[in-house]
Design an enzyme around this catalytic site. Structure first.
Site, PDB file in Angstrom:
ATOM      1  N   VAL A 169      28.326  42.393  37.383  1.00 11.43           N
ATOM      2  CA  VAL A 169      28.737  41.560  36.240  1.00 11.43           C
ATOM      3  C   VAL A 169      29.933  42.360  35.610  1.00 11.43           C
ATOM      4  CG1 VAL A 169      28.299  40.841  33.992  1.00 11.43           C
ATOM      5  CG2 VAL A 169      26.543  40.228  35.669  1.00 11.43           C
ATOM      6  N   ALA A 221      31.492  46.951  33.405  1.00  9.14           N
ATOM      7  CA  ALA A 221      31.032  46.153  34.495  1.00  9.14           C
ATOM      8  C   ALA A 221      29.701  46.929  34.879  1.00  9.14           C
ATOM      9  CB  ALA A 221      32.002  45.997  35.696  1.00  9.14           C
ATOM     10  N   LYS A 222      28.842  46.260  35.370  1.00  9.00           N
ATOM     11  CA  LYS A 222      27.787  46.739  35.984  1.00  9.00           C
ATOM     12  C   LYS A 222      27.001  46.020  37.382  1.00  9.00           C
ATOM     13  CE  LYS A 222      24.727  50.284  35.087  1.00  9.00           C
ATOM     14  NZ  LYS A 222      25.106  51.622  33.872  1.00  9.00           N
ATOM     15  N   GLY A 223      26.442  46.656  38.040  1.00  5.96           N
ATOM     16  CA  GLY A 223      25.857  45.884  39.157  1.00  5.96           C
ATOM     17  C   GLY A 223      24.628  46.610  39.696  1.00  5.96           C
TER      18      GLY A 223
END
Ligand code: NAD
Length: 420
Positions: free
Chosen positions: A60, A105-107
């Site tokens: 995201v 962001a992050k995943g």
């Protein structure tokens, strides 16, 4: 029926509190309340026994108005789109509070890596990187380690990404990921950076509140990258570690637990459970530990309506992201416990990731002294901005940190305007 708010709804509530306080332009509030891109991927990987297994993963990208998207990758069974959204938004606020030119962001991949072999984890990582394709990139979106990911996994991401680039471009792309092993383009001081940042801020808080750390006590939840580094660095201040909890259980010793010794033990075992120089305790007793400082450094939603009333400390230094939920926040404020909120307190990791990214871009290599000095300056300036905002707006430190972040983001939107 009452609705238990999701992690992302909590982030929006936190944002709205700060936005109300400074009368944020409603248009900017609308923008910041939403993520920009949400990538959801299902991909197949061959297991050691020849079977194919399907995996679900997310990336995201919340906001990149301050710079390229930046944020960790988590390998955990609880990873879902809501959690990743929240973690991505926290990255946006965090880089803004630290005043570094990166976005949020992050995943994550939804699986428990302890159920898989090293070679399976390598194939899962490589296939995920391949599937992400140009959704990540050195000037676009730069992953880093988070829960259950480490420098080795970053090296596989780097290698996979470079392998998919034309040969002429590979040398220019080392900054596609940070938290790499030093030999593969990583930075000195990145591994300890988050824990180091936490400790720099605790030192500063102690100074401001006339607390003598030498002889003070603390306890830590999570003994992974952030928790174990924070503990080892606290030792130099003469602070006594009196309890530790991780996935395997909790242990306590009022006489003190040596972090280095505990780390040797956890390197051999699965976790802190069974450590011989402390006694096992249950979760409730752990949360009730009498100490000066509590460092949550595991997962989110640990300080809640159920556990916040148990806390018996002067300061909570949030090494983890989102360890305190909305009700937990209300209770600790009522109890007069000081708070170094996550988006300030654990910004050391992304700050040294930023240094690594810069070093790669410039083909430079900074020594540890330089990294630590620059990290210290950024963390302390961020602390002072949040402290000043808390005073100016007469708010708690979490709201103050949000005010610092959204004020900066709002300025940029005002200056640049909205296209077209
Ligand atoms: P890690 O995987 O190295 O360690 C996680 C630790 O939490 C382990 O000790 C694990 O046993 C423990 N844990 C897991 N579930 C638990 C539970 N239910 N109860 C108690 N302990 C539990 O991860 P990390 O990189 O140290 O990350 C920890 C936290 O810090 C996360 O919230 C992460 O998002 C945040 N953070 C990490 C970094 C970084 O640079 N690694 C930077 C900023 C924030």
């Amino acid at each position: 029926m009452s609705h238990k708010s999701t992690l992302y709804e909590n982030v929006v509530t936190q944002l709205n509190r700060a936005a109300d306080r400074i009368d944020l332009d409603p248009d900017i509030r609308k923008i910041l309340t939403n993520t920009t891109n949400e990538i959801s991927i299902n991909f197949p990987v061959r297991m050691d026994d020849g079977r194919i297994e399907m995996f679900t993963a997310y990336r995201v990208q919340h906001n990149n108005v301050l710079g390229p998207y930046k944020g960790g990758l988590r390998y955990h069974p609880s990873v879902d789109i809501d959690e990743v959204r929240a973690l991505a938004a926290w990255m946006t606020w965090k880089t803004a509070v630290a005043n570094i030119p990166l976005g949020g962001a992050k995943g994550g991949i939804q699986f428990d890596p302890s159920d898989y072999s090293r070679s399976e984890i390598e194939r899962i990582t490589r296939r995920f990187t391949y599937a992400l394709g140009s959704n990540i990139g050195p000037e676009y979106d730069i992953p880093a380690p988070d829960v259950n990911t480490n420098p080795q996994i970053m090296a596989w991401i780097l290698d996979t990404f470079l392998s998919t680039m034309p040969p002429q471009e590979r040398q220019r792309c080392f900054h596609v990921v940070t938290g790499k092993p030093i030999e593969s383009g990583g930075s000195e001081g990145r591994n300890k950076a988050t824990g180091q940042g936490v400790v720099f801020l605790i030192e500063r808080w102690a100074q401001d509140n006339a607390v003598d750390l030498n002889g003070a006590t603390y306890f830590v939840q999570g003994f992974g990258n952030v928790g174990s580094w924070a503990a080892r660095l606290m030792k130099a201040n003469g602070v006594t570690l009196v309890a530790v909890e991780d996935q395997t259980g909790a242990i306590s010793n009022p006489e003190g637990i040596d972090p280095e010794e505990l780390l040797k033990f956890t390197d051999d075992q699965e976790g802190v459970s069974g450590y011989p120089n402390a006694k096992p305790i249950d979760h409730q007793t752990f949360m009730k530990t009498e100490a000066d400082i509590f460092i949550p450094a595991a997962l989110e939603n640990q300080i809640t309506a159920d556990t916040a009333p148990l806390l018996n400390v002067r300061l909570i230094a949030e090494g983890a992201n989102g360890p305190t939920d909305l009700e937990g926040d209300r209770i600790i404020q009522g109890k007069g416990i000081n708070l170094l909120p996550d988006i300030l307190c654990n910004a050391g990791g992304v700050t040294v990731s930023y240094f690594e990214w810069l070093q790669n871009k410039r083909s430079e290599f900074w020594d540890l002294e330089e990294v630590d000095r620059k990290l210290h300056r950024i963390m302390i300036r961020a602390y002072e901005r949040v402290r000043d905002a808390a005073q100016e707006h007469d708010v708690d430190w979490r709201t103050a940190a949000y005010i610092v972040a959204i004020t900066r983001l709002a300025k940029v939107y005002k200056e640049r305007g909205i296209f077209p």
